[in-house]
Design an enzyme around this catalytic site. Structure first.
Site, PDB file in Angstrom:
ATOM      1  N   HIS A 179      -9.181  -0.418  -5.725  1.00  0.00           N
ATOM      2  CA  HIS A 179      -8.827  -0.552  -7.274  1.00  0.00           C
ATOM      3  C   HIS A 179      -9.888  -1.056  -7.962  1.00  0.00           C
ATOM      4  CE1 HIS A 179      -4.259   0.460  -6.846  1.00  0.00           C
ATOM      5  NE2 HIS A 179      -4.334   0.109  -5.711  1.00  0.00           N
TER       6      HIS A 179
ATOM      7  N   GLN B 171       0.744  -1.226  -0.161  1.00  0.00           N
ATOM      8  CA  GLN B 171       0.025  -0.024  -0.145  1.00  0.00           C
ATOM      9  C   GLN B 171       0.905   1.142  -0.017  1.00  0.00           C
ATOM     10  OE1 GLN B 171      -2.936   0.384   3.517  1.00  0.00           O
ATOM     11  NE2 GLN B 171      -3.501   2.482   2.573  1.00  0.00           N
TER      12      GLN B 171
ATOM     13  N   HIS C 201      -8.319   2.865  -0.301  1.00  0.00           N
ATOM     14  CA  HIS C 201      -8.822   2.912  -1.771  1.00  0.00           C
ATOM     15  C   HIS C 201      -9.019   1.467  -2.304  1.00  0.00           C
ATOM     16  CE1 HIS C 201      -4.332   3.026  -1.711  1.00  0.00           C
ATOM     17  NE2 HIS C 201      -4.328   2.537  -2.718  1.00  0.00           N
TER      18      HIS C 201
HETATM   19  P1  5GP Z   1      -1.517   1.497  -3.625  1.00  0.00           P
HETATM   20  O1  5GP Z   1      -0.345   0.585  -4.045  1.00  0.00           O
HETATM   21  O2  5GP Z   1      -1.649   2.214  -2.554  1.00  0.00           O
HETATM   22  O3  5GP Z   1      -2.776   0.358  -3.527  1.00  0.00           O
HETATM   23  O4  5GP Z   1      -1.765   2.278  -4.668  1.00  0.00           O
HETATM   24  C1  5GP Z   1      -1.903   3.701  -4.994  1.00  0.00           C
HETATM   25  C2  5GP Z   1      -2.136   3.638  -6.332  1.00  0.00           C
HETATM   26  O5  5GP Z   1      -2.368   5.298  -6.490  1.00  0.00           O
HETATM   27  C3  5GP Z   1      -1.351   3.525  -7.511  1.00  0.00           C
HETATM   28  O6  5GP Z   1      -1.934   2.540  -8.390  1.00  0.00           O
HETATM   29  C4  5GP Z   1      -0.914   4.771  -7.966  1.00  0.00           C
HETATM   30  O7  5GP Z   1      -0.712   4.955  -9.357  1.00  0.00           O
HETATM   31  C5  5GP Z   1      -1.926   5.702  -7.720  1.00  0.00           C
HETATM   32  N1  5GP Z   1      -1.649   7.159  -7.505  1.00  0.00           N
HETATM   33  C6  5GP Z   1      -0.532   7.579  -6.791  1.00  0.00           C
HETATM   34  N2  5GP Z   1      -0.641   9.092  -6.894  1.00  0.00           N
HETATM   35  C7  5GP Z   1      -1.684   9.301  -7.657  1.00  0.00           C
HETATM   36  C8  5GP Z   1      -2.181  10.585  -8.099  1.00  0.00           C
HETATM   37  O8  5GP Z   1      -1.619  11.728  -7.938  1.00  0.00           O
HETATM   38  N3  5GP Z   1      -3.278  10.677  -8.856  1.00  0.00           N
HETATM   39  C9  5GP Z   1      -3.786   9.326  -9.414  1.00  0.00           C
HETATM   40  N4  5GP Z   1      -5.041   9.492 -10.249  1.00  0.00           N
HETATM   41  N5  5GP Z   1      -3.302   8.239  -8.978  1.00  0.00           N
HETATM   42  C10 5GP Z   1      -2.181   8.234  -8.186  1.00  0.00           C
END
Ligand code: 5GP
Ligand code: ZN
Length: 139
Positions: A101, A93, A99
């Site tokens: 996906h 994460q 969040h």
């Molecule tokens: P995690 O690994 O925390 O589940 O995924 C975070 C997600 O947020 C990643 O897929 C990354 O591409 C996305 N993300 C990170 N920063 C931003 C941003 O500023 N805008 C958008 N639209 N997505 C982001």
């Protein structure tokens, strides 16, 4: 939360490609998409993960996910949509604001990595012991 990227996106302080918003949730396209239509769905309150998110916000996120994956289906005609949600740095994460996906897979497109693990039969005794411990800890 002041230095949270997703809180800034909700407030419009960082731009995003919004697909849906209501009183409780906000959804926008991931800027590093695994596939076309990779969408992130978040609660408007700042909660870090599944341990922290209040029940009503969790319910709102998952009810909204139905609307959004229906739209994804109508627009992109995917062969499936993976709903993936990570809790903690140990499972990568990266953004510490809950969040979900929504990751569509189009026909003939590459496998979505987390959906393509190899099945290896486990040790049934060990599985049972772990199940018993988790079951006993449920409140
Ligand atoms: P995690 O690994 O925390 O589940 O995924 C975070 C997600 O947020 C990643 O897929 C990354 O591409 C996305 N993300 C990170 N920063 C931003 C941003 O500023 N805008 C958008 N639209 N997505 C982001
Ligand atoms: Zn936040």
């Amino acid at each position: 939360m002041e230095d949270c990227i997703f809180c800034k996106i909700i407030k419009g302080e960082i731009p995003s490609f919004k697909v849906y918003e209501d009183d409780m949730v906000f959804a926008f396209e991931d800027i590093n998409p695994i596939s076309e239509g990779h969408t992130l769905l978040i609660p408007k309150i700042h909660a870090q993960d599944l341990w922290e998110i209040p029940d009503e916000d969790l319910a709102a996120v998952h009810l909204a996910s139905k609307k959004i994956i229906q739209a994804i289906k109508d627009v992109l005609n995917p062969t499936g949509v993976a709903c993936l949600q990570l809790n903690g740095r140990g499972v990568n994460q990266v953004v510490m604001h809950y969040h979900l996906h929504l990751i569509p897979r189009t026909a003939g497109g590459p496998e979505i990595p987390v959906c393509a693990w190899e099945l290896k039969e486990g040790d049934m005794e060990a599985i049972k012991q772990t199940a018993d411990k988790i079951a006993a800890a449920i409140k």
